[in-house]
Design an enzyme around this catalytic site. Structure first.
Site, PDB file in Angstrom:
ATOM      1  CG  ASP A   1      -3.010   9.304   7.491  1.00 24.86           C
ATOM      2  OD1 ASP A   1      -2.979   8.088   7.754  1.00 24.86           O
ATOM      3  OD2 ASP A   1      -3.137   9.763   6.350  1.00 24.86           O
TER       4      ASP A   1
ATOM      5  CD  GLU B   1      -2.669   0.784   2.734  1.00 22.11           C
ATOM      6  OE1 GLU B   1      -3.027   1.829   3.272  1.00 22.11           O
ATOM      7  OE2 GLU B   1      -2.817  -0.341   3.264  1.00 22.11           O
TER       8      GLU B   1
END
Lengths: 400, 274
Positions: B66, B55
């Site tokens: 995040d 990924e």
């Protein structure tokens, strides 16, 4: 045209919608349902109206600014949102969403703030209604708006300084969203403007539309007719959508949104999102935004911290797209001249945000002429801006 | 749509691991961190360490899903001048190095700005296998879904502990490759305690789809990977690998990846139910 938008998915034409982590979709659905039920419940709307009347001081005055009008060349009416409790229109939204938070049974509120006005309004609403309050504020802004940090803390809020990204308003929103993903079962996020993911643009509009509803009624009482134009400054767009909503169906009333032109459009240092931005996705919705070739958000610049945001609410993007409202920039220098002019002619020191609208109205007056009446949303008072003004005009303490 | 098509490239790799009696391992690193070349080397180290699917993060200015580790890394990448085209060339370089399926995880605006169809075409040409889209839900994803179908790319949407059964059914019906289940209500980043929300979520997803289910958010070591592999088809690790790259370079990434790869092999598991 009437206010039937957004559709059930939060779209204003090609704008709006939900570009959000899946984790927040079910909570946003619950919020949408709670807000719709609340707005249909006379007990809720009655309580909201009582708070506006008894705590905020609504309806705010509509003031016939005759001395400013003499200079402008058109008749200027000022909607005095600066006279509201806490000094700006922001309290309408904060108190509405705080009341909704109580109704949803959530004990905790989070908010973002740039200059601190929405943070102060939210901290005030939470103090008034007994809710826990956490305000995210970019580190750069906590330094330049130390007084508002102190106000929020005095009101019982926790202020968290955000040290990532550009450390300003957009990063405060990012950090509030990160908190919300982890805390949504007990926390409501009181977004401070009519932007973000559905239902925020429409919900915030519901809570601030009293500005225009009141002004429409007051204009009819004063003039026997509607004004020829309605003017408001646009950062994220809450004070402007608050003014415009009542008039959207009145085709004879021209709508003008005044964007922060910063150092001037040609310098690239501005926050004129609709004038100069491109369509993209930021903070949960598709709208105009300031972005580079790769879709990375570009930092905005404005002397007015409250307008210093690289995005704009999706309904404004739609109103611009359809031509129902016109958006144009006013530079820092033009806004500061209007700031001084209103102070000297009327004895009203406006917020620099609102000074943008006054400056825009001065230009529009030249176009519409002496027979025209122009309604301006004076969205906030200027006490918070005195340091900036003292520096700009050289109003220091020494009597040279 | 046949199972093979819905499995996509990532799904085939995950099922291959499952058929060998183990969980699959998916490792994340952002492109451009700590530098363009350093990023490529880090991703190669993931592959050398034994991930089944890679990924690659596309750095973005406003990464709301995040935590601070990945935020800081992507800030470094952007400050270093990383462009979207550099992410595509990173994909191209890694694709030349290995056959491991390469997914890009990206917030939506960079793709929209590049042009959805154009991005899908260039990404497929670079050797990319598909996208993970943390802030694009299928409800808003018609343009991406059409492009992914056109270029035969995997479409990995996320499900969350807060997702209703109806949303899980709708989301998984739009996935190809695998379904990304977020183990916690929160953002990326290492966590000490395993989530008690992940297993029930995986069970709900599996009652809606035959696609593999990967679990991510908070997994940082072999023990945690082993725990996840006991109930999910793949363990997804991000922030811990970013930290390993930051602290120990490609060798650090390889070492952690090997530990994680051991973790997903620890408990023999029955072949996947189809």
């Amino acid at each position: 045209m009437s206010t039937v938008l957004p559709d059930q998915f939060g779209h204003f034409g090609r704008f709006g919608g939900r570009f959000m982590p899946e984790a927040l979709i079910a909570p946003l659905d619950e919020l949408t349902q709670a807000w719709r039920e609340a707005m249909a419940d006379p007990e809720f709307t009655g309580e909201f109206e009582r708070m506006l009347r008894e705590y905020i001081g609504a309806p705010s005055l509509l003031y016939d600014a005759t001395r400013l009008s003499d200079v402008a060349g058109s008749r200027i009416l000022l909607k005095r949102e600066d006279l509201n409790h806490t000094g700006a229109h922001k309290i309408r939204n904060a108190i509405g969403q705080a009341l909704l938070t109580k109704r949803m049974g959530k004990p905790r509120v989070i908010a973002e703030t740039g200059a601190g006005q929405h943070g102060v309004a939210t901290a005030t609403a939470c103090a008034y209604l007994g809710l826990e309050c956490v305000v995210y504020m970019g580190e750069v802004d906590t330094e330049r708006q130390a007084l508002n940090v102190a106000r929020m803390r005095l009101l019982g809020a926790e202020v968290i300084s955000v040290k990532t990204g550009s450390r300003t308003l957009k990063d405060a929103i990012n950090e509030a969203l990160r908190d919300w993903v982890a805390s949504v079962d007990k926390t409501h996020y009181i977004l401070g403007t009519a932007a973000g993911s559905h239902p925020f643009p429409a919900m915030v509009r519901d809570f601030v539309r009293g500005i225009g509803d009141e002004a429409r009624e007051q204009s009819l009482a004063l003039l026997g007719k509607l004004p020829d134009a309605a003017v408001a400054s646009v950062g994220g767009g809450s004070n402007a959508i608050g003014l415009f909503t009542a008039f959207i169906g009145d085709d004879e009333v021209k709508l003008y949104g005044i964007e922060p032109g910063g150092d001037g459009f040609e310098t690239g240092r501005h926050a004129a999102t609709i004038t100069a931005g491109q369509v993209g996705v930021l903070h949960g919705a598709r709208s105009f935004l300031l972005q580079d070739e790769d879709g990375q958000t570009i930092e905005s610049h404005s002397i007015s911290a409250g307008l210093d945001y690289p995005g704009v609410g999706p309904e404004h993007a739609w109103l611009a797209d359809t031509g129902r409202a016109t958006y144009r920039p006013i530079t820092d220098a033009e806004a500061m001249e209007a700031f001084r002019l209103l102070s000297k002619t009327e004895g009203i020191i406006p917020a620099i945000e609102s000074a943008h609208a006054v400056a825009g109205a001065l230009d529009i007056a030249k176009e519409l002429g002496p027979e025209a009446t122009i309604l301006v949303n004076l969205s906030g008072r200027g006490d918070k801006d005195m340091d900036t003004a003292a520096t700009w005009f050289g109003l220091g303490g020494s009597d040279e | 749509m046949s199972d093979v098509v819905a499995l996509g490239k990532a799904g085939v790799a995950i099922r291959k691991a499952n058929d060998a009696g183990r969980g699959a391992l998916i490792g994340y690193l952002p492109a451009g961190f700590p530098s363009y070349d350093g990023g490529v080397d880090g991703i190669k180290a993931l592959i050398d360490g034994g991930v089944d699917v890679v990924e690659i993060g596309l750095p973005y200015s406003d990464p709301v899903m995040d935590g601070v580790t990945i935020q800081r890394a992507t800030e470094v990448a952007l400050a270093g001048g990383l462009r979207t085209r550099d992410v595509l060339s990173t994909v191209e370089k890694v694709a030349a190095y290995s056959d491991v399926p390469l997914l890009v995880m990206t917030y939506w605006n960079p793709v929209e700005r590049y042009g959805v169809d154009r991005f899908a075409a260039d990404f497929a040409a670079a050797g990319g296998a598909g996208l993970i889209t943390p802030d694009l839900i299928p409800d808003e994803g018609a343009e991406w879904i059409a492009a992914a179908d056109k270029y035969e790319l995997d479409k990995v949407f996320l499900v969350s502990p807060s997702s209703t059964d109806a949303r899980i059914a709708m989301t998984t019906a739009n996935c190809r490759g695998f379904v990304y289940a977020t183990a916690v209500m929160g953002v990326t980043g290492a966590r000490d305690k395993p989530s008690d929300l992940a297993a029930p979520l995986v069970a709900r997803v599996k009652s809606a789809t035959g696609l593999p289910v990967g679990v991510g958010l908070g997994i940082s070591n072999g023990d945690q990977a082993a725990g996840v592999a006991a109930f999910a088809d793949a363990a997804i690790v991000g922030a811990a690998l970013v930290k390993a790259l930051q602290d120990g370079g490609p060798a650090g990434v390889r070492k952690l990846t090997e530990g994680l790869a051991e973790g997903v092999r620890r408990e023999p598991r029955a072949p996947a139910v189809r």
